[in-house]
Design a protein around this motif. Sequence first.
Motif, PDB file in Angstrom:
ATOM      1  N   UNK A  91       0.898  -1.252  -0.091  1.00 50.26           N
ATOM      2  CA  UNK A  91       0.039   0.295   0.077  1.00 50.26           C
ATOM      3  C   UNK A  91       0.771   1.250  -0.054  1.00 50.26           C
ATOM      4  N   UNK A  92       1.894   1.400   0.800  1.00 48.32           N
ATOM      5  CA  UNK A  92       2.827   2.433   0.688  1.00 48.32           C
ATOM      6  C   UNK A  92       3.583   2.559  -0.552  1.00 48.32           C
ATOM      7  N   UNK A  93       3.947   1.551  -1.252  1.00 53.49           N
ATOM      8  CA  UNK A  93       4.495   1.778  -2.555  1.00 53.49           C
ATOM      9  C   UNK A  93       3.225   2.190  -3.566  1.00 53.49           C
ATOM     10  N   UNK A  94       2.220   1.661  -3.550  1.00 55.28           N
ATOM     11  CA  UNK A  94       1.329   1.926  -4.616  1.00 55.28           C
ATOM     12  C   UNK A  94       0.837   3.211  -4.452  1.00 55.28           C
ATOM     13  N   UNK A  95       0.293   3.605  -3.112  1.00 53.10           N
ATOM     14  CA  UNK A  95      -0.002   5.123  -2.838  1.00 53.10           C
ATOM     15  C   UNK A  95       0.858   6.048  -3.277  1.00 53.10           C
ATOM     16  N   UNK A  96       2.289   5.833  -2.894  1.00 56.00           N
ATOM     17  CA  UNK A  96       3.309   6.857  -3.081  1.00 56.00           C
ATOM     18  C   UNK A  96       3.519   7.054  -4.699  1.00 56.00           C
ATOM     19  N   UNK A 119      -3.594   6.418   4.611  1.00 58.38           N
ATOM     20  CA  UNK A 119      -4.344   5.386   5.332  1.00 58.38           C
ATOM     21  C   UNK A 119      -3.183   4.489   6.001  1.00 58.38           C
ATOM     22  N   UNK A 120      -2.014   4.530   5.459  1.00 54.13           N
ATOM     23  CA  UNK A 120      -0.856   3.861   5.776  1.00 54.13           C
ATOM     24  C   UNK A 120      -0.665   3.602   7.224  1.00 54.13           C
ATOM     25  N   UNK A 121      -0.697   4.909   7.683  1.00 57.98           N
ATOM     26  CA  UNK A 121      -0.638   4.562   9.323  1.00 57.98           C
ATOM     27  C   UNK A 121      -1.772   3.875   9.941  1.00 57.98           C
ATOM     28  N   UNK A 122      -2.730   4.022   9.758  1.00 60.16           N
ATOM     29  CA  UNK A 122      -4.089   3.295  10.166  1.00 60.16           C
ATOM     30  C   UNK A 122      -3.498   1.774  10.017  1.00 60.16           C
ATOM     31  N   UNK A 123      -2.980   1.186   9.048  1.00 62.04           N
ATOM     32  CA  UNK A 123      -2.727  -0.249   8.788  1.00 62.04           C
ATOM     33  C   UNK A 123      -1.728  -0.594   9.799  1.00 62.04           C
ATOM     34  N   UNK A 124      -0.623   0.635  10.014  1.00 67.29           N
ATOM     35  CA  UNK A 124       0.613   0.142  11.013  1.00 67.29           C
ATOM     36  C   UNK A 124      -0.340  -0.060  12.389  1.00 67.29           C
ATOM     37  N   UNK A 125      -1.189   0.803  12.537  1.00 66.58           N
ATOM     38  CA  UNK A 125      -2.028   0.659  14.133  1.00 66.58           C
ATOM     39  C   UNK A 125      -2.575  -0.752  14.131  1.00 66.58           C
ATOM     40  N   UNK A 126      -3.157  -1.031  13.005  1.00 62.00           N
ATOM     41  CA  UNK A 126      -4.311  -2.276  13.173  1.00 62.00           C
ATOM     42  C   UNK A 126      -3.497  -3.484  13.015  1.00 62.00           C
ATOM     43  N   UNK A 127      -2.603  -3.587  11.812  1.00 59.29           N
ATOM     44  CA  UNK A 127      -2.000  -5.019  11.625  1.00 59.29           C
ATOM     45  C   UNK A 127      -0.931  -5.189  12.612  1.00 59.29           C
ATOM     46  N   UNK A 183       8.833   2.087   8.539  1.00 59.21           N
ATOM     47  CA  UNK A 183       7.711   2.608   7.479  1.00 59.21           C
ATOM     48  C   UNK A 183       7.351   4.043   7.915  1.00 59.21           C
ATOM     49  N   UNK A 184       7.156   4.273   9.428  1.00 60.21           N
ATOM     50  CA  UNK A 184       6.748   5.764   9.839  1.00 60.21           C
ATOM     51  C   UNK A 184       7.760   6.816   9.305  1.00 60.21           C
ATOM     52  N   UNK A 185       9.039   6.474   9.519  1.00 61.14           N
ATOM     53  CA  UNK A 185      10.015   7.339   9.224  1.00 61.14           C
ATOM     54  C   UNK A 185       9.914   7.684   7.710  1.00 61.14           C
ATOM     55  N   UNK A 186      10.054   6.368   6.874  1.00 68.29           N
ATOM     56  CA  UNK A 186       9.790   6.629   5.558  1.00 68.29           C
ATOM     57  C   UNK A 186       8.909   7.473   4.959  1.00 68.29           C
ATOM     58  N   UNK A 187       7.638   7.217   5.408  1.00 71.66           N
ATOM     59  CA  UNK A 187       6.477   8.313   5.093  1.00 71.66           C
ATOM     60  C   UNK A 187       6.761   9.692   5.383  1.00 71.66           C
ATOM     61  N   UNK A 188       7.150   9.752   6.749  1.00 73.63           N
ATOM     62  CA  UNK A 188       6.970  11.194   7.058  1.00 73.63           C
ATOM     63  C   UNK A 188       8.431  11.935   6.731  1.00 73.63           C
ATOM     64  N   UNK A 189       9.346  11.370   6.595  1.00 72.48           N
ATOM     65  CA  UNK A 189      10.614  12.010   6.351  1.00 72.48           C
ATOM     66  C   UNK A 189      11.139  11.827   4.767  1.00 72.48           C
TER      67      UNK A 189
END
Length: 434
Positions: A14-19, A37-45, A55-61
Motif C-alpha cells: 500500500x505504501x508503494x502503490x499510494x506513493x 491510510x498507511x499509518x492506520x494499517x500500521x496501527x491495526x495490523x 515505515x513511519x520514518x520513510x513516510x514522514x521524512x
Amino acid sequence: MDQGRRSYLIISGLLLLSSVLVYLNPRSLPAFLLLLSVPLLLYFLHTTGRFKALIAILLLLGIMPVVGIRNIFYLEVAFQIAVFSALALGLNIVVGFAGLLDLGYIAFYAVGAYVWAIFGSKQLLILNAVPGTAPASNQFPLDPNLFWLFLFLAVGLTALTGVLLGTPVLRLRGDYLAIVTLGFGEVIRVLANNLDKPINLTNGPQGITPIQRPPLPPDFITEPLRSLLQALVGHNVSDAQLYNLFFYLMALAVVGVAVTLATRLDNSRLGRAWVAIREDETAAIAMGIPLVRTKLMAFAIGASFSGAMGVLFAANRTFVSPESFSLLASINILVMIILGGIGSIPGVILGAALVTILNIQVLQELSLFFSQLRQQGGIWSQVLSTQLDPAKYQRLIFGVILVVMMIKRPGGILPARRRQLELAESQEETQATD
C-alpha cells in the motif's frame, strides 16, 4: 489477514502503490488519502515495532517531503495536521486524562502566537502609533534567530497561563468549569481585539503582520537537500518551498515530543492520579492524591503544547489576528478528541487528521466539484443550488459527527483501553439491571 508475512506485504504494498499514485498524480485526492491510510494499517495490523518505526520514518521524512514539493498543498495539509495533533494532545491531557472540560483551550494557542507576533514583528516600534499608520520602512527590532528562544519561552509562558487559569477554578467541575474556561478563551480573544489602545500592543482587529520567520538552516544543509529534492521532483525547488518543508519538519518534531511526553505521562504516577481525579475526586483525596497540584499540572502541561504550536503558527503564517482564535476553534479541537477517542493518544492524532482533512480538503474539493457541475449547465444547474456548498456546512457536519459518535461509538474510533473497559462495565451493568 493480520498474521505472518501478509501484514508486512500489505503495508509495504500500500505504501508503494499510494506513493507512486500520488507522485504521478499530485492533485489526486483519493491517492493522497490512500497514502495517509498507511499509518492506520500500521496501527491495526500486527507487525514488529522496528518495522512500524521504519515505515513511519520513510513516510514522514522520505515520501511526504517529495510529494509535498510536487504539490505544495500537501505540505500545508500535513503541517496543519501536525499543528492540530499537538493541540489535541494538549487538550487530551486536560479533558481525557484529568477529566477537566476546557472550552477555552484555544486561548493558550493565542498566547503563544501573540508572543512571537509582538516580539518577532515591528509591533514594538509602533506601540504609540495609530493602527494602520506605521511606516512600512521600519526594520525588525529583534534578530529572527531569537525565534528559537521564544519557542521555549512560549512553552513556559503558556504553562504559567494554564496555572493562572487553573488556580481559581479548582473547585469547579463539569458544566461550571466548562463555562469558566469558555469565558477565559473569550477574554483572551477580546483582549487581542482591543489592546490597540492606549498602547498599540496587538494592533486590534487588523492583526499583526509581517512576522519574521526563523532563517533556513545553513547552506551546507539546505543546498544538498535542495539538489536531492530537485532530482526527485524534476523541477527547481524555491526557498518558499523549502520553508514549507522546514515548518512541516518543525511541527513534526513538536508532535514527536508531545506524543512522547503524553505517553510517558499516561503511564506515570501523575497520569494515574489524573485518572483517579477524573473518576472520583473524593476517593482520590482519600488516597492521598494532592488535588490542587495534580489539577494545576494538567492545565500547565496541556497548555504548554499549544504555546509551542502558537509560535510556529505565527512564524508560518507571518500574520495573526484575533479571528484565528475563536470559540469555534476550541470546539474543533474538542471534536478531534471525541472523534478519535477521549484519552487515546493514537485516537487523538487520528481525530486531528480526519477533521483537518475533512475541513480543508474534502469539503473544499466537494464545493469545487459542485461548482464545476453547475457551470456545465443543464439539469445540474437546476438540481445543485448555489446554496449547496459543503464548505459552508462545516459546523453542521461536525455536529452530526458528534451526535453519531456519542450514540454509536462513545469511546471514539480508537478508544483508550481504560475507556473501553469502562464502557464494557457500563454495558454489563445495564444488561444486568434490565
